[in-house]
Write an enzyme that holds these catalytic residues in place. Structure first.
Site, PDB file in Angstrom:
ATOM      1  N   TRP A 190     -39.502 -15.367 -63.400  1.00 25.45           N
ATOM      2  CA  TRP A 190     -40.876 -15.283 -63.863  1.00 25.45           C
ATOM      3  C   TRP A 190     -41.526 -13.957 -63.512  1.00 25.45           C
ATOM      4  O   TRP A 190     -42.580 -13.614 -64.038  1.00 25.45           O
ATOM      5  CB  TRP A 190     -41.702 -16.441 -63.313  1.00 25.45           C
ATOM      6  CG  TRP A 190     -41.512 -16.701 -61.842  1.00 25.45           C
ATOM      7  CD1 TRP A 190     -42.174 -16.117 -60.818  1.00 25.45           C
ATOM      8  CD2 TRP A 190     -40.580 -17.618 -61.248  1.00 25.45           C
ATOM      9  NE1 TRP A 190     -41.733 -16.603 -59.613  1.00 25.45           N
ATOM     10  CE2 TRP A 190     -40.753 -17.538 -59.847  1.00 25.45           C
ATOM     11  CE3 TRP A 190     -39.630 -18.503 -61.758  1.00 25.45           C
ATOM     12  CZ2 TRP A 190     -40.009 -18.300 -58.955  1.00 25.45           C
ATOM     13  CZ3 TRP A 190     -38.889 -19.258 -60.869  1.00 25.45           C
ATOM     14  CH2 TRP A 190     -39.074 -19.162 -59.490  1.00 25.45           C
ATOM     15  N   GLU A 234     -45.627 -21.428 -61.236  1.00 29.65           N
ATOM     16  CA  GLU A 234     -46.496 -21.794 -60.117  1.00 29.65           C
ATOM     17  C   GLU A 234     -46.659 -23.306 -60.010  1.00 29.65           C
ATOM     18  O   GLU A 234     -46.694 -23.855 -58.903  1.00 29.65           O
ATOM     19  CB  GLU A 234     -47.866 -21.119 -60.251  1.00 29.65           C
ATOM     20  CG  GLU A 234     -47.853 -19.615 -60.048  1.00 29.65           C
ATOM     21  CD  GLU A 234     -47.432 -19.193 -58.651  1.00 29.65           C
ATOM     22  OE1 GLU A 234     -47.386 -20.046 -57.741  1.00 29.65           O
ATOM     23  OE2 GLU A 234     -47.139 -17.996 -58.461  1.00 29.65           O
ATOM     24  N   THR A 292     -42.368 -27.339 -53.702  1.00 28.27           N
ATOM     25  CA  THR A 292     -40.955 -27.292 -54.061  1.00 28.27           C
ATOM     26  C   THR A 292     -40.402 -25.905 -53.731  1.00 28.27           C
ATOM     27  O   THR A 292     -41.054 -24.894 -53.993  1.00 28.27           O
ATOM     28  CB  THR A 292     -40.754 -27.588 -55.560  1.00 28.27           C
ATOM     29  OG1 THR A 292     -41.448 -28.782 -55.908  1.00 28.27           O
ATOM     30  CG2 THR A 292     -39.271 -27.768 -55.890  1.00 28.27           C
ATOM     31  N   LEU A 326     -37.570 -32.997 -60.103  1.00 29.82           N
ATOM     32  CA  LEU A 326     -38.531 -32.098 -59.447  1.00 29.82           C
ATOM     33  C   LEU A 326     -39.594 -32.873 -58.687  1.00 29.82           C
ATOM     34  O   LEU A 326     -40.195 -32.361 -57.748  1.00 29.82           O
ATOM     35  CB  LEU A 326     -39.221 -31.198 -60.487  1.00 29.82           C
ATOM     36  CG  LEU A 326     -38.637 -29.810 -60.715  1.00 29.82           C
ATOM     37  CD1 LEU A 326     -39.425 -29.078 -61.793  1.00 29.82           C
ATOM     38  CD2 LEU A 326     -38.598 -28.988 -59.444  1.00 29.82           C
ATOM     39  N   GLY A 327     -39.848 -34.103 -59.100  1.00 34.87           N
ATOM     40  CA  GLY A 327     -40.854 -34.917 -58.428  1.00 34.87           C
ATOM     41  C   GLY A 327     -42.269 -34.527 -58.798  1.00 34.87           C
ATOM     42  O   GLY A 327     -42.505 -33.596 -59.565  1.00 34.87           O
ATOM     43  N   TYR A 386     -55.906 -21.733 -56.455  1.00 29.81           N
ATOM     44  CA  TYR A 386     -54.733 -20.889 -56.227  1.00 29.81           C
ATOM     45  C   TYR A 386     -54.027 -20.536 -57.535  1.00 29.81           C
ATOM     46  O   TYR A 386     -53.742 -19.359 -57.813  1.00 29.81           O
ATOM     47  CB  TYR A 386     -53.743 -21.571 -55.281  1.00 29.81           C
ATOM     48  CG  TYR A 386     -52.381 -20.929 -55.360  1.00 29.81           C
ATOM     49  CD1 TYR A 386     -52.168 -19.662 -54.821  1.00 29.81           C
ATOM     50  CD2 TYR A 386     -51.330 -21.541 -56.038  1.00 29.81           C
ATOM     51  CE1 TYR A 386     -50.943 -19.034 -54.934  1.00 29.81           C
ATOM     52  CE2 TYR A 386     -50.100 -20.922 -56.153  1.00 29.81           C
ATOM     53  CZ  TYR A 386     -49.920 -19.668 -55.605  1.00 29.81           C
ATOM     54  OH  TYR A 386     -48.710 -19.046 -55.740  1.00 29.81           O
ATOM     55  N   ASP A 444     -52.251 -19.443 -51.142  1.00 30.56           N
ATOM     56  CA  ASP A 444     -51.490 -20.680 -50.965  1.00 30.56           C
ATOM     57  C   ASP A 444     -51.176 -20.873 -49.485  1.00 30.56           C
ATOM     58  O   ASP A 444     -51.688 -20.157 -48.624  1.00 30.56           O
ATOM     59  CB  ASP A 444     -50.216 -20.669 -51.818  1.00 30.56           C
ATOM     60  CG  ASP A 444     -49.196 -19.635 -51.343  1.00 30.56           C
ATOM     61  OD1 ASP A 444     -49.522 -18.809 -50.452  1.00 30.56           O
ATOM     62  OD2 ASP A 444     -48.059 -19.655 -51.847  1.00 30.56           O
ATOM     63  N   CYS A 496     -42.677 -14.319 -42.589  1.00 26.05           N
ATOM     64  CA  CYS A 496     -43.588 -15.082 -41.717  1.00 26.05           C
ATOM     65  C   CYS A 496     -43.447 -16.561 -42.073  1.00 26.05           C
ATOM     66  O   CYS A 496     -44.375 -17.215 -42.543  1.00 26.05           O
ATOM     67  CB  CYS A 496     -45.017 -14.592 -41.932  1.00 26.05           C
ATOM     68  SG  CYS A 496     -46.135 -15.012 -40.582  1.00 26.05           S
ATOM     69  N   CYS A 553     -41.338  -7.228 -40.687  1.00 23.90           N
ATOM     70  CA  CYS A 553     -42.699  -7.445 -41.201  1.00 23.90           C
ATOM     71  C   CYS A 553     -43.503  -6.148 -41.258  1.00 23.90           C
ATOM     72  O   CYS A 553     -43.603  -5.429 -40.251  1.00 23.90           O
ATOM     73  CB  CYS A 553     -43.433  -8.463 -40.337  1.00 23.90           C
ATOM     74  SG  CYS A 553     -45.109  -8.824 -40.941  1.00 23.90           S
ATOM     75  N   CYS A 600     -50.284  -7.277 -35.818  1.00 26.83           N
ATOM     76  CA  CYS A 600     -50.342  -8.727 -35.922  1.00 26.83           C
ATOM     77  C   CYS A 600     -50.719  -9.364 -34.582  1.00 26.83           C
ATOM     78  O   CYS A 600     -50.051  -9.138 -33.571  1.00 26.83           O
ATOM     79  CB  CYS A 600     -48.999  -9.280 -36.386  1.00 26.83           C
ATOM     80  SG  CYS A 600     -48.931 -11.087 -36.439  1.00 26.83           S
ATOM     81  N   THR A 637     -45.677 -38.042 -50.568  1.00 29.41           N
ATOM     82  CA  THR A 637     -46.724 -37.431 -49.749  1.00 29.41           C
ATOM     83  C   THR A 637     -47.316 -38.418 -48.749  1.00 29.41           C
ATOM     84  O   THR A 637     -47.500 -38.099 -47.573  1.00 29.41           O
ATOM     85  CB  THR A 637     -47.846 -36.870 -50.644  1.00 29.41           C
ATOM     86  OG1 THR A 637     -47.269 -35.972 -51.598  1.00 29.41           O
ATOM     87  CG2 THR A 637     -48.879 -36.130 -49.808  1.00 29.41           C
TER      88      THR A 637
END
Length: 358
Positions: free
Chosen positions: A28, A41, A47, A84-85, A124, A142, A196, A207, A213, A303
């Protein structure tokens, strides 16, 4: 607060340079049209990227644009999504595609506020589409971004709290570069996905924010981001029946509302049944057990609920219940069976095809 923002203001230049050299090659990203960004997205919500890749490829081959998605039969869409659920994601994709066809003349809306009106598109996703596909200067925050920002700034706010999310989103919008804002959003997400990381120690040596940080300086990465503990999932016990009649098995449609709405399932009942009680249940479905072949167990986590399942695989004869649909190997290719029953489906497949004579 001011110190936190000062640290974040140091991020864009080093992050974009890191992204240019380290970004994963993803389909993508090769052609970041609004349709490609949107579908990817939605698929990536809850996932992993590795799991999404084959689904994305197959989906794009079957439904290459908004019109094709809007016109797809629901059964075909569910089959493309099978495994995929979170199947409401697919249903909302189609609702949004039909809305784009009917209200926007088939042209994908470009503006963040308009994108928010599409079914299944939240802040998002709207930010990702607007910035990546259309170059708008808007954030896309996100879980990966929340983690990165919390660790760089050392912010101890609960990232599940709407006010904390809003604060983080405002910070990200403040540091968005005037150019390449889509790349910057993707770079932040990428940093959280591969450096991260959420599980295990962050790879600080790789990083671009390591020099400033807070979590690295304090050794506090395990405590960040702060998340309020969720209520434990509800446990449900089920007895599932893989009922074979010749080279077909019994499936039935789930209700049109609720968990796994409208998908195909194996007949099942609440609670664990021993073999005697299971035989009685089979007879209540107007079937006579002929041969008990296998007993399996499985667990599937949603969930808010866990299914703990005991399964009986058996040969039976008789008409079966009115809502049973006897399904052979060919018909199975048209019916979406959720991943919760995947172990049982794989156990049944060898019985659906006649062995060829030598």
């Amino acid at each position: 607060m001011e110190e936190s923002l000062q640290k974040l203001h140091r991020l864009p230049q080093s992050l974009l340079a890191w992204y240019d050299g380290c970004a994963r090659v993803l389909p993508w990203r090769d052609e970041p049209t609004a349709y490609h960004v949107w579908v990817s997205e939605i698929m990536l919500q809850q996932t992993r990227v590795s799991a999404v890749l084959p689904y994305y490829q197959r989906f794009m081959e079957a439904l290459p644009d908004v019109q094709a998605l809007a016109e797809a039969e629901e059964g075909r869409l569910m089959k493309l999504w099978e495994g995929l659920g979170y199947y409401n994601r697919a249903r909302n994709l189609q609702k949004a595609a039909r809305m784009i066809e009917e209200e926007f003349g088939g042209r994908f809306p470009e503006h963040y506020e308009t994108l928010l009106t599409l079914p299944g598109v939240g802040e998002y996703t709207a930010g990702a589409i607007a910035s990546i596909a259309f170059g708008q200067r808007v954030s896309a925050v996100d879980g990966n971004v929340l983690r990165v920002v919390a660790r760089i700034t050392g912010d101890r706010g609960d990232v599940l709290d709407a006010r904390v999310k809003a604060r983080f989103r405002a910070w990200v919008e403040e540091i968005l570069p005037a150019q390449r804002c889509g790349d910057f959003n993707q770079a932040l997400m990428e940093l959280g996905a591969v450096v991260c990381v959420p599980n295990g120690a962050p790879r600080c040596e790789r990083c671009p924010a390591a020099a400033f940080c807070t979590a690295r300086a304090e050794g506090s990465w395990e405590k960040l981001p702060v998340k309020k503990k969720k209520a434990p999932r509800r446990r449900e016990e089920k007895t599932v029946f893989v009922l074979l009649r010749g080279q077909a098995l019994a499936l039935r449609r789930r209700p049109e509302q609720g968990l796994l709405a409208g998908l195909w399932e194996f007949p099942n009942v609440e609670g664990f049944l021993d073999e005697r009680a299971a035989a009685a249940q089979v007879e209540r479905w107007n079937l006579m057990p002929r041969a008990w072949m296998r007993q399996l167990t499985a667990k599937h986590i949603f969930t808010h609920v866990e299914w703990h399942m005991r399964c009986y695989l058996l040969q039976a004869e008789g008409a079966g219940a009115q809502d049973f649909c006897w399904t052979d190997a060919a018909a199975l290719g048209e019916r979406a069976v959720p991943a919760a029953f995947g172990k049982f489906l794989e156990a049944a497949r060898p019985y659906l095809t006649e062995e060829e004579e030598p």
